[in-house]
Scaffold this motif. Structure first.
Motif, PDB file in Angstrom:
ATOM      1  N   VAL A  18      12.610 -87.175 -32.420  1.00  0.00           N
ATOM      2  CA  VAL A  18      11.620 -87.960 -32.899  1.00  0.00           C
ATOM      3  C   VAL A  18      11.839 -89.563 -32.524  1.00  0.00           C
TER       4      VAL A  18
ATOM      5  N   PRO B 212       0.883 -86.789 -34.066  1.00  0.00           N
ATOM      6  CA  PRO B 212      -0.353 -86.041 -34.337  1.00  0.00           C
ATOM      7  C   PRO B 212      -1.200 -86.471 -33.330  1.00  0.00           C
ATOM      8  N   ASP B 213      -1.456 -87.641 -32.808  1.00  0.00           N
ATOM      9  CA  ASP B 213      -2.404 -88.049 -31.751  1.00  0.00           C
ATOM     10  C   ASP B 213      -1.975 -87.562 -30.587  1.00  0.00           C
TER      11      ASP B 213
ATOM     12  N   GLN C  50      18.361 -80.927 -38.413  1.00  0.00           N
ATOM     13  CA  GLN C  50      17.672 -81.788 -39.070  1.00  0.00           C
ATOM     14  C   GLN C  50      18.205 -83.034 -38.080  1.00  0.00           C
TER      15      GLN C  50
ATOM     16  N   GLN D 109      10.218 -74.342 -29.794  1.00  0.00           N
ATOM     17  CA  GLN D 109       9.449 -74.312 -31.046  1.00  0.00           C
ATOM     18  C   GLN D 109       9.924 -75.132 -32.277  1.00  0.00           C
TER      19      GLN D 109
ATOM     20  N   CYS E 197      16.541 -82.754 -34.462  1.00  0.00           N
ATOM     21  CA  CYS E 197      15.146 -82.838 -34.690  1.00  0.00           C
ATOM     22  C   CYS E 197      14.745 -84.474 -34.893  1.00  0.00           C
TER      23      CYS E 197
ATOM     24  N   GLY F 291       7.646 -78.425 -32.748  1.00  0.00           N
ATOM     25  CA  GLY F 291       6.828 -78.554 -34.006  1.00  0.00           C
ATOM     26  C   GLY F 291       7.100 -79.971 -34.665  1.00  0.00           C
ATOM     27  N   VAL F 292       8.350 -80.192 -34.790  1.00  0.00           N
ATOM     28  CA  VAL F 292       8.618 -81.279 -35.588  1.00  0.00           C
ATOM     29  C   VAL F 292       7.854 -82.635 -34.691  1.00  0.00           C
TER      30      VAL F 292
ATOM     31  N   CYS G  86       5.232 -82.608 -32.814  1.00  0.00           N
ATOM     32  CA  CYS G  86       3.641 -82.494 -33.306  1.00  0.00           C
ATOM     33  C   CYS G  86       3.479 -83.302 -34.479  1.00  0.00           C
ATOM     34  N   ASP G  87       4.297 -82.825 -35.321  1.00  0.00           N
ATOM     35  CA  ASP G  87       3.835 -83.534 -36.764  1.00  0.00           C
ATOM     36  C   ASP G  87       4.142 -84.925 -36.716  1.00  0.00           C
ATOM     37  N   ALA G  88       5.182 -85.359 -35.986  1.00  0.00           N
ATOM     38  CA  ALA G  88       5.456 -86.752 -36.069  1.00  0.00           C
ATOM     39  C   ALA G  88       4.643 -87.718 -35.099  1.00  0.00           C
TER      40      ALA G  88
END
Ligand code: ATP
Ligand code: MG
Length: 393
Positions: free
Chosen positions: A94, A137-138, A87, A126, A90, A130-131, A133-135
Motif C-alpha cells: 500500500v 477503491p478508485d 500484514q 490475490q 501488504c 485484494g488489499v 483494491c480496498d486501499a
C-alpha cells in the motif's frame, strides 16, 4: 515500518552466460566505489538483482540516483524489505503504491525464488491485490499494460516490495571491457565520447593536450572538472596533461599553414598511443563527428589515423551536435564545456585549413627536420594539482 533498501536491476549482464559472475562482481565493486560517500551497509547479490542496504535502514533518494548513474545498472527500485508476515508486506505494498506517483491502473506481480514459503504466486496476487483494491477503491486492476506494477519478490525468509523504479544508464560495468586512452579536450564532444565508451565497460585514461606555456592552464583545470564530473560513474582514471604549446610553435614554423592542424593531430595521436602502451590500453577514443569541423573529413581522419596502429574509437561519428549537447547535459559536463578556454586547438590556427588532405603532401610535411615525436616521458606528464598550480577564480 520495514527497512527501505535499493534493488538494482541489470539486464545485459544476464546475457553473458559463463561471464555472468565476473560481471556481477565487477558491478558490486563499482557500486561500492560509487557509494563511498554514503553510509552503505552492504552490497550483495540477491536472486538476479543486487541489493544495496544502508546503515540507517533507509536508503535515500540521492543514493538511488547515484546508483542509477553507474554503468551496468538498468533500473533502481526503492524497495521495502519485509518479513514473511502477510500484514507487513501488504502494508508495504500500500505504501509503495501510494508513493509511486500518478496512476489509474495497476497490477501485482509476485515472484518466488529459492523459498519454501507456503503461499504461491497466484495466492500472493490475490492477497496483495485484494488489499490494494480496498486501499485504492478508485483505481482499476489491469493485467495488460497497467500504469503501475507492484512487485512482490519472495526470497528465502524475506519479501521485497516495490512499485516505482528509476531508469539507470544501462550499458556494462566499467572494467569488463579493458582500458582505453581517451583524448579529452574541454569541449562538448570528447567528454560525451568518453562517457559512451565507459558505459560499454571500458576504463578510460584521459589525455589532454594544453597550449602551455603559450596559454594559461584554464583548459587543464576544465578537463580536471570533467574528470571529476565523470568520476562518480567510475568511468575515468587520472588525467594526463601534455603541455603542447612549444611543440605547436615548432610545427607552425615548419609545415605549410594548411597542414598545420593535421600535423598537430598526428603528433597528438602518436603521443596518445605511447601513453596507451604504458597504460596497457587497447584503443584510443576521440569525440570526432563526421564533417563537424575541417579536421573531421574522411581524408583528414585517414591522414591522422595512419600514424597509430591501435584502433581509434569514435563513438560520436554519426551524432549531431544537438544530440551531443543533450547527452552532455545528462552526464553533467555541459556547463563545464560551456566555459571558454584556450587549449592547443586555438593556438597557431591557420586561416585556411586543408579539408581534404592528400597523403603525399602530409608525408612530405611530416618528414621536415623537426622533432615531432614528443621527447618527454609521458609518465611525467601526469597532472598533479601542484603541477597545475593554484587555480585562479
Ligand atoms: P571537442 O568538443 O571534444 O573539443 P571538437 O568539436 O572541438 O571536439 P576537434 O577540435 O576537431 O573537435 O577535436 C576532435 C577530437 O580530438 C576531440 O573530440 C578530442 O577527442 C580530440 N582533441 C581535440 N583537442 C584536444 C586536446 N586539446 N587534448 C586532447 N584531445 C583533443
Ligand atoms: Mg575542441
Amino acid at each position: 515500518m520495514p527497512n527501505r533498501v535499493c534493488l538494482v536491476h541489470y539486464h545485459e549482464i544476464g546475457l553473458k552466460g559463463k561471464n555472468r559472475a565476473t560481471f556481477e562482481n565487477q558491478l558490486v565493486n563499482n557500486l561500492r566505489r560509487a557509494l563511498r560517500g554514503y553510509a552503505v551497509a552492504d552490497v550483495r547479490r540477491v536472486s538476479g538483482h543486487l541489493l544495496v542496504t544502508d546503515e540507517s535502514g533507509r536508503v535515500s533518494d540521492e543514493m538511488a540516483a547515484a546508483i542509477a548513474r553507474v554503468p551496468g545498472v538498468a533500473r533502481v527500485s526503492l524497495a521495502y524489505l519485509c518479513s514473511l508476515s502477510e500484514q507487513e508486506y501488504c502494508g508495504a505494498a500500500v505504501k509503495a503504491l501510494s508513493e509511486a506517483g500518478e496512476f489509474s491502473t495497476f497490477k501485482v506481480h509476485a515472484r518466488r525464488s529459492s523459498t519454501n514459503y507456503e503461499l504461491h504466486t497466484l495466492d500472493i496476487h490475490q492477497l496483495v491485490g485484494g488489499v490494494l483494491c480496498d486501499a485504492f477503491p478508485d483505481k482499476k486492476v489491469e493485467m495488460h499494460n497497467p500504469d503501475m506494477i507492484v512487485h512482490v519478490l519472495v526470497v528465502q525468509g524475506s519479501v521485497y516490495v516495490y512499485a516505482a523504479s528509476q531508469v539507470g544508464v544501462g550499458g556494462l560495468p566499467v572494467g569488463t571491457a579493458g582500458k582505453v586512452v581517451t583524448l579529452l579536450s574541454s569541449g562538448f564532444d570528447s567528454p560525451v565520447a568518453t562517457w559512451m565508451v565507459g558505459r560499454r565497460g571500458a576504463i578510460c585514461v584521459p589525455v589532454h593536450f594544453s597550449g602551455r606555456p603559450m596559454t594559461a592552464d584554464t583548459s587543464e583545470w576544465l578537463c580536471q572538472d570533467i574528470v571529476n564530473a565523470l568520476e562518480p560513474a567510475g568511468i575515468i582514471g587520472r588525467l594526463y596533461v601534455v603541455p603542447f604549446g612549444e611543440r605547436q610553435r615548432e610545427i607552425s614554423l615548419a609545415v605549410p599553414q594548411s597542414l598545420r592542424i593535421i600535423t598537430y593531430r598526428r603528433v597528438m595521436f602518436a603521443v596518445s598511443e605511447r601513453i596507451a602502451r604504458i597504460e596497457g590500453a587497447k584503443a584510443l577514443v576521440t569525440g570526432e563527428s563526421l564533417g563537424q569541423v575541417a579536421s573531421q573529413t574522411l581524408e583528414n581522419i585517414a591522414a591522422v589515423n595512419e600514424v597509430v596502429s591501435l584502433p581509434v574509437l569514435r563513438p560520436l561519428i554519426g551524432s549531431d551536435k544537438q544530440e551531443i549537447m543533450r547527452r552532455a547535459e545528462q552526464i553533467g559536463t555541459h556547463e563545464i564545456s560551456s566555459q571558454a578556454a584556450e587549449d592547443c586547438c586555438t593556438l597557431f590556427m591557420p586561416r585556411r585549413p586543408e579539408t581534404h588532405a592528400r597523403l603525399d603532401a602530409v608525408h612530405e610535411a611530416s618528414s621536415l627536420p623537426v622533432s615531432f615525436v614528443y621527447q618527454d616521458e609521458p609518465r611525467e606528464m601526469r597532472a598533479h594539482h601542484s603541477y597545475l598550480g593554484p587555480r585562479k577564480a
